[in-house]
Design an enzyme around this catalytic site. Structure first.
Site, PDB file in Angstrom:
ATOM      1  N   HIS A 119       3.694  -7.192   4.975  1.00  0.00           N
ATOM      2  CA  HIS A 119       2.765  -6.424   5.547  1.00  0.00           C
ATOM      3  C   HIS A 119       3.516  -6.184   7.185  1.00  0.00           C
ATOM      4  O   HIS A 119       4.202  -7.137   7.532  1.00  0.00           O
ATOM      5  CB  HIS A 119       1.413  -7.265   5.890  1.00  0.00           C
ATOM      6  CG  HIS A 119       1.888  -8.643   6.433  1.00  0.00           C
ATOM      7  ND1 HIS A 119       2.096  -9.016   7.690  1.00  0.00           N
ATOM      8  CD2 HIS A 119       2.026 -10.095   5.953  1.00  0.00           C
ATOM      9  CE1 HIS A 119       2.128 -10.422   8.024  1.00  0.00           C
ATOM     10  NE2 HIS A 119       2.284 -10.958   6.743  1.00  0.00           N
ATOM     11  N   ASP A 120       3.184  -5.091   7.902  1.00  0.00           N
ATOM     12  CA  ASP A 120       3.698  -4.846   9.094  1.00  0.00           C
ATOM     13  C   ASP A 120       5.048  -4.571   9.290  1.00  0.00           C
ATOM     14  O   ASP A 120       5.482  -4.496  10.274  1.00  0.00           O
ATOM     15  CB  ASP A 120       3.118  -5.958  10.143  1.00  0.00           C
ATOM     16  CG  ASP A 120       1.588  -5.854   9.816  1.00  0.00           C
ATOM     17  OD1 ASP A 120       0.716  -5.130  10.261  1.00  0.00           O
ATOM     18  OD2 ASP A 120       1.255  -7.029   9.651  1.00  0.00           O
ATOM     19  N   GLY A 137       6.810 -10.286   6.717  1.00  0.00           N
ATOM     20  CA  GLY A 137       5.999  -9.546   7.734  1.00  0.00           C
ATOM     21  C   GLY A 137       6.694  -9.403   9.099  1.00  0.00           C
ATOM     22  O   GLY A 137       7.309 -10.161   9.546  1.00  0.00           O
TER      23      GLY A 137
END
Length: 266
Positions: A119-120, A137
């Site tokens: 994520h991200d 992440g």
């Protein structure tokens, strides 16, 4: 162009030129641009944008939920892919972890089989990630960087432009622009071969070598070396290397370990 076994969400926006293979699942309001190819058993989940000419390989999953214990499934976040990316089989790219956040990939990247972007993650342009690379992440990666197979990276670190990173390496600190990295949190010098291939001039490479030697091979600690380096004028792209090292993430900068000639002698 859509195989009859594919399952397509009614809110998906798919250009008529897109090829969608057997047993593909488009589960959500995806936007898929012209010339894309989604191969058998791939899944595109949730708010995903895929730029033109991108290939999604077999059994890849784009847009899955973050592996974050604090994540709530009702959060709306996304994955945004640029144009002309090649995403090979079994790659996983997770969506952002906060409301309105995105995992973003630029243009012209090549992610080989089994690579994972958590994520991200923010990935620039024209990077190559070999098989089974694992990016945790919030990692930021620049442009024109090569990451060897099986290399793993801790969350929140940064990887610069035009780096080369050894396969099976393990990293928990920032890797500055133009550097070669290997093993555990170790930079060994500049990516001289890559810099030549990418068109950096001899004068530009010489300036980068001078700065690298001052920052990492002078025997001074990094703070002392930075203070000396800031007293000089550095032309681009050496100035970009100085800016990167001057503003590290909370993870800090990978140290140099090796022979002084490894800083980039040609």
């Amino acid at each position: 162009m859509i195989h009859p076994t594919a399952v397509i969400h009614p809110s998906a926006q798919i250009d008529p030129s897109v090829e969608i293979g057997p047993y593909v699942i488009i589960d959500g309001p995806a936007k898929i641009a012209a010339g894309c190819r989604i191969e058998a058993h791939a899944q595109v989940v949730g708010h995903v944008e895929i730029g033109e000419g991108t290939r999604i390989g077999r059994a890849a999953i784009i847009g899955g939920e973050p592996q974050d214990l604090g994540f709530k499934p009702e959060i709306e976040s996304s994955v945004i892919l640029g144009a002309r990316n090649v995403i090979r089989e079994h790659v996983t790219i997770h969506r952002g972890s906060k409301p309105g956040s995105s995992t973003r990939i630029g243009d012209g990247n090549f992610l080989m089989a089994g690579a994972h972007l958590a994520h991200d993650v923010q990935l620039g342009d024209k990077n190559i990630l070999a098989n089974a690379c694992l990016l945790a992440g919030h990692i930021h990666v620049g442009n024109n960087t090569f990451i060897g197979g099986g290399a793993v990276f801790h969350q929140f670190l940064r990887i610069g432009d035009s780096c080369v990173i050894q396969g099976n390496g393990s990293f928990g600190k920032d890797i500055p622009h133009f550097c070669a990295a290997m093993r555990t949190n170790r930079i060994t010098g500049l990516n001289i071969i890559g810099l030549r291939r990418q068109g950096f001039t001899a004068a530009q490479r010489a300036a980068m070598k001078d700065l690298f030697k001052l920052l990492f091979c002078s025997g001074k600690n990094l703070s002392q070396a930075l203070a000396i380096a800031r007293e000089r004028e550095w032309a681009e792209p050496a100035s970009r290397l100085l800016d990167f090292v001057s503003a590290p993430s909370k993870r800090g900068i990978c140290p140099w370990r090796g022979d002084p000639t490894s800083s980039g002698e040609e």
